[in-house]
Design a protein around this motif. Sequence first.
Motif, PDB file in Angstrom:
ATOM      1  N   ALA B  87      41.655  44.937  47.581  1.00  0.00           N
ATOM      2  CA  ALA B  87      41.036  44.325  46.403  1.00  0.00           C
ATOM      3  C   ALA B  87      39.751  43.620  46.801  1.00  0.00           C
ATOM      4  N   HIS B  88      38.725  43.826  46.025  1.00  0.00           N
ATOM      5  CA  HIS B  88      37.485  43.111  46.268  1.00  0.00           C
ATOM      6  C   HIS B  88      36.682  43.106  44.972  1.00  0.00           C
ATOM      7  N   SER B  89      35.729  42.218  44.899  1.00  0.00           N
ATOM      8  CA  SER B  89      34.979  42.063  43.662  1.00  0.00           C
ATOM      9  C   SER B  89      33.616  42.721  43.756  1.00  0.00           C
ATOM     10  N   HIS B  90      32.996  42.868  42.595  1.00  0.00           N
ATOM     11  CA  HIS B  90      31.726  43.586  42.546  1.00  0.00           C
ATOM     12  C   HIS B  90      30.637  42.783  41.847  1.00  0.00           C
ATOM     13  N   LEU B  91      29.450  42.908  42.368  1.00  0.00           N
ATOM     14  CA  LEU B  91      28.261  42.339  41.748  1.00  0.00           C
ATOM     15  C   LEU B  91      27.492  43.464  41.059  1.00  0.00           C
ATOM     16  N   TYR B  92      27.322  43.326  39.745  1.00  0.00           N
ATOM     17  CA  TYR B  92      26.595  44.333  38.972  1.00  0.00           C
ATOM     18  C   TYR B  92      25.206  43.817  38.639  1.00  0.00           C
ATOM     19  N   ASP B  93      24.187  44.507  39.089  1.00  0.00           N
ATOM     20  CA  ASP B  93      22.834  44.142  38.701  1.00  0.00           C
ATOM     21  C   ASP B  93      22.508  44.768  37.353  1.00  0.00           C
ATOM     22  N   LYS B  94      22.220  43.882  36.373  1.00  0.00           N
ATOM     23  CA  LYS B  94      22.001  44.381  35.012  1.00  0.00           C
ATOM     24  C   LYS B  94      20.745  45.228  34.897  1.00  0.00           C
ATOM     25  N   GLU B  95      19.768  44.984  35.765  1.00  0.00           N
ATOM     26  CA  GLU B  95      18.517  45.738  35.674  1.00  0.00           C
ATOM     27  C   GLU B  95      18.592  47.082  36.392  1.00  0.00           C
ATOM     28  N   THR B  96      19.027  47.052  37.634  1.00  0.00           N
ATOM     29  CA  THR B  96      18.973  48.275  38.451  1.00  0.00           C
ATOM     30  C   THR B  96      20.278  49.058  38.427  1.00  0.00           C
ATOM     31  N   ASN B 117      51.208  31.341  40.294  1.00  0.00           N
ATOM     32  CA  ASN B 117      51.692  30.144  39.604  1.00  0.00           C
ATOM     33  C   ASN B 117      51.636  30.263  38.084  1.00  0.00           C
ATOM     34  N   ASN B 118      50.890  31.199  37.588  1.00  0.00           N
ATOM     35  CA  ASN B 118      50.728  31.344  36.146  1.00  0.00           C
ATOM     36  C   ASN B 118      51.122  32.746  35.706  1.00  0.00           C
ATOM     37  N   GLU B 119      52.421  32.951  35.615  1.00  0.00           N
ATOM     38  CA  GLU B 119      52.882  34.271  35.195  1.00  0.00           C
ATOM     39  C   GLU B 119      52.389  34.545  33.773  1.00  0.00           C
ATOM     40  N   ILE B 120      51.994  35.792  33.518  1.00  0.00           N
ATOM     41  CA  ILE B 120      51.512  36.151  32.185  1.00  0.00           C
ATOM     42  C   ILE B 120      52.664  36.746  31.392  1.00  0.00           C
ATOM     43  N   LYS B 121      52.834  36.204  30.206  1.00  0.00           N
ATOM     44  CA  LYS B 121      53.914  36.656  29.336  1.00  0.00           C
ATOM     45  C   LYS B 121      53.798  38.161  29.069  1.00  0.00           C
ATOM     46  N   ASP B 122      54.881  38.900  29.268  1.00  0.00           N
ATOM     47  CA  ASP B 122      54.930  40.317  28.914  1.00  0.00           C
ATOM     48  C   ASP B 122      53.988  41.199  29.717  1.00  0.00           C
ATOM     49  N   PHE B 123      53.511  40.700  30.848  1.00  0.00           N
ATOM     50  CA  PHE B 123      52.571  41.534  31.592  1.00  0.00           C
ATOM     51  C   PHE B 123      52.818  41.411  33.089  1.00  0.00           C
ATOM     52  N   GLU B 124      52.866  42.589  33.750  1.00  0.00           N
ATOM     53  CA  GLU B 124      53.089  42.607  35.181  1.00  0.00           C
ATOM     54  C   GLU B 124      51.780  42.918  35.889  1.00  0.00           C
ATOM     55  N   VAL B 125      51.263  41.946  36.603  1.00  0.00           N
ATOM     56  CA  VAL B 125      49.961  42.093  37.257  1.00  0.00           C
ATOM     57  C   VAL B 125      50.081  42.973  38.496  1.00  0.00           C
ATOM     58  N   GLU B 126      49.192  43.943  38.612  1.00  0.00           N
ATOM     59  CA  GLU B 126      49.185  44.779  39.813  1.00  0.00           C
ATOM     60  C   GLU B 126      47.920  44.598  40.628  1.00  0.00           C
ATOM     61  N   ASP B 127      46.857  44.208  39.959  1.00  0.00           N
ATOM     62  CA  ASP B 127      45.557  44.306  40.596  1.00  0.00           C
ATOM     63  C   ASP B 127      44.582  43.349  39.918  1.00  0.00           C
ATOM     64  N   ILE B 128      43.959  42.501  40.687  1.00  0.00           N
ATOM     65  CA  ILE B 128      43.011  41.542  40.115  1.00  0.00           C
ATOM     66  C   ILE B 128      41.653  41.721  40.773  1.00  0.00           C
ATOM     67  N   SER B 129      40.604  41.814  39.977  1.00  0.00           N
ATOM     68  CA  SER B 129      39.277  41.808  40.571  1.00  0.00           C
ATOM     69  C   SER B 129      38.315  41.071  39.661  1.00  0.00           C
ATOM     70  N   VAL B 130      37.261  40.596  40.242  1.00  0.00           N
ATOM     71  CA  VAL B 130      36.296  39.825  39.484  1.00  0.00           C
ATOM     72  C   VAL B 130      35.040  40.661  39.288  1.00  0.00           C
ATOM     73  N   VAL B 131      34.581  40.694  38.050  1.00  0.00           N
ATOM     74  CA  VAL B 131      33.343  41.385  37.722  1.00  0.00           C
ATOM     75  C   VAL B 131      32.255  40.336  37.551  1.00  0.00           C
ATOM     76  N   ILE B 132      31.247  40.417  38.385  1.00  0.00           N
ATOM     77  CA  ILE B 132      30.171  39.434  38.357  1.00  0.00           C
ATOM     78  C   ILE B 132      28.894  40.152  37.944  1.00  0.00           C
ATOM     79  N   LYS B 133      28.401  39.781  36.757  1.00  0.00           N
ATOM     80  CA  LYS B 133      27.180  40.420  36.273  1.00  0.00           C
ATOM     81  C   LYS B 133      26.017  39.459  36.415  1.00  0.00           C
TER      82      LYS B 133
END
Lengths: 137, 137
Positions: B87-96, B117-133
């Motif tokens: 798992a890793h996050s991505h930086l998206y350049d809005k221009e290029t 620590n914060n289980e989500i109701k009715d949802f099983e998390v498999e994969d988390i990533s951050v989108v940075i624009k």
Amino acid sequence: MDIEEIKHKITKGGLKFTHQRMVIYEELTGSQNHPTAEWVYEQVREKNPSISLGTVYKTLDTFVNAGIIQKFVDNNGVMRFDAILEAHSHLYDKETNEIRDYRNKDLESLLKKFFDNNEIKDFEVEDISVVIKGRNK
Amino acid sequence: MDIEEIKHKITKGGLKFTHQRMVIYEELTGSQNHPTAEWVYEQVREKNPSISLGTVYKTLDTFVNAGIIQKFVDNNGVMRFDAILEAHSHLYDKETNEIRDYRNKDLESLLKKFFDNNEIKDFEVEDISVVIKGRNK
DNA sequence: ATCAGTGCAAATGCTTTGCATCGGT
DNA sequence: ACCGATGCAAAGCATTTGCACTGAT
């Protein structure tokens, strides 16, 4: 949201107020989904059967550029539109492709604090969101 | 990575080892980009001019299903492929439209801890990533 | 009256599919 | 020899574009 309110939303960005824009914006704020252009088109056709799909695309794009709505891309590469402007994260169901909002103040402030303290070299952050993939249960 | 290593990667999932799969996988691990199918096709054609774009798509898909590579969708709805599985996050350049990796252990453990620590109701998390624009500077 | 907005249809771009042939096991 | 992999071309689907017409200001 009443007509005057919607009219104000649309015209304050300098856009003309048309019937098409009215019903499209109405549909977007009414739905709790993250509709595709096609879905908006289907809904809006019930109120205005002569509207064209091209107009829906152009209008959604116009709204995005005016900052009235947001758009993002789902895991299948299809555009999704959202009248909620505040930063929030999304839960992607890998099986059904359903997308749900996930809003959590703690998470948001956690991320804000993190990126305030950890400047990224050569990159100016404008927008942070979390993509959570998994499945509904 | 040498030939035997790549061969092992491919065949351990029960896939046949072919020249096309070899060069495609080689290209994916060699690039620091997040290549599109088209880009992989251009590169691979230099080594094997008779390869077809359809085969590149099918092969990339096969690799994804076998869990050998990952895929995601960029802001324009185009598929991007990545030989990095963690798992890793991505930086998206809005221009290029450039996409850069963003890896930060602190961020990853912060997120992991948060969702533990914060289980989500009715949802099983498999994969988390951050989108940075934002934009490169 | 003007000029942005609309409707329609054609075009585009990325991706998938069908099918005959090829090649790894 | 078998059956999955490949190459090619056609089809598919979401989205964009061009242009004549319409309608909001």
